[in-house]
Design an enzyme around this catalytic site. Structure first.
Site: not given
Length: 333
Positions: A123, A160, A215, A297
């Site tokens: 992101h 995030e 992430h 993750e």
């Protein structure tokens, strides 16, 4: 109390006196690159949680009572692997120059001299301000999907995108100390993105020896732990992963094993069957890669216990250390 910096350490949950011995047991039971059911059993596993759609879709969201930046703008936390469920705050930090995200020459010689690593911080803090741009569809080989998304956030609003950049910076430093040349796909040096197809292309054009996309998940409360996503075998349109499936799996196993030892975190209790490893064929960032690549993750931002870790600067340093040791192990063979 408001969030004051990347090293903010909220109060941590009181650990059981048995936790440390069990964590030590993990390190003994997980040799090198292998992570399996034994790891999860040794840790005792996090609290049971519904498997839900969070594991499959990386549903974005929120999840800690820790203080965090105030939200100044809307967002729909989704990404190459998330479904929208929440809001994300504005990026307020000063943006570095564009050159900061390009290749960083190794400052010292070391075991990784001559090796290139691409780090993809998931992101971009500015994505929520460019919804029309990040919602446009791009070709990811097997299908078309959104350019990028905003990512998830904790209940207190820490995004995030801030988490991934902080860990990426820590990881870059560790890898450069080993002599590697490191490139980031973005360093908050552009208004939004890059799109998921460009993220893959950056690694390909750099001829990276290894690439990792960082992430944090946004699943339901009670869903805890980390997992590493490996590319499945895909040959469709512009996507062709057969050449990287095996080396990516080896990279993922080594990252997962070292992540357990460095952080003491257990593998996900909601995807991966306790192994901490998940194979997927729907992510453009993996499907379009021509170099060994994995996603990680690091935990679930919507669970208060995981979020307390993710918002801890000390824990993020351990997370970066685990990733670094896994990548070094993979590259040294």
């Amino acid at each position: 109390m408001s969030y004051t910096g990347p090293d903010f350490d909220p109060p941590q949950p009181r650990r059981s006196p048995l936790r440390r011995p069990l964590t030590v047991a993990i390190a003994a039971l997980v040799p090198g690159a292998l992570l399996g059911w034994g790891v999860y059993a040794a840790v005792g596993g996090p609290d049971d949680g519904g498997g839900g759609g969070g594991g499959a879709d990386r549903a974005a969201g929120v999840g800690t009572s820790s203080a965090a930046p105030s939200s100044t703008g809307p967002a729909s936390p989704t990404d190459d692997a998330k479904a929208p469920t929440g809001t994300s705050p504005s990026a307020t930090a000063a943006r570095p120059s564009p050159s900061d995200s390009k290749s960083a020459p190794a400052a010292v010689s070391g075991p990784l001299e001559g090796k290139v690593v691409v780090i993809d911080p998931g992101h971009n803090p500015g994505n929520f301000q460019h919804t029309s741009d990040i919602n446009r569809k791009v070709n990811v080989g097997t299908h078309w999907k959104e350019c990028d998304t905003t990512g998830t956030a904790t209940n207190a609003g820490w995004p995030e995108a801030k988490f991934t950049l902080d860990v990426a910076h820590r990881l870059r430093t560790l890898l450069e100390e080993q002599g590697a040349t490191v490139r980031l796909t973005q360093d908050d040096d552009r208004p939004y993105g890059p799109c998921v197809d460009e993220r893959a292309r950056i690694g390909n054009e750099a001829k990276a020896d290894a690439a990792i996309s960082i992430h944090a998940d946004g699943s339901g409360a009670g869903n805890r732990g980390f997992h590493v996503i490996l590319p499945g075998s895909v040959r469709d349109g512009d996507a062709g992963t057969r050449a990287i499936v095996a080396p990516s799996a080896e990279l993922g196993r080594r990252v997962a094993g070292n992540f357990v030892r460095a952080t003491g975190s257990a593998p996900s209790n909601y995807v991966g069957g306790g192994t901490g490893l998940v194979t997927r064929t729907d992510l453009g960032g993996l499907n379009l890669s021509t170099v060994p690549k994995v996603f990680i993750e690091c935990g679930n931002m919507r669970d208060s216990k995981d979020a307390a870790l993710l918002t801890s600067g000390a824990w993020r340093q351990k997370a970066a250390q685990g990733m670094s040791e896994g990548i070094v192990s993979f590259l040294r063979g």
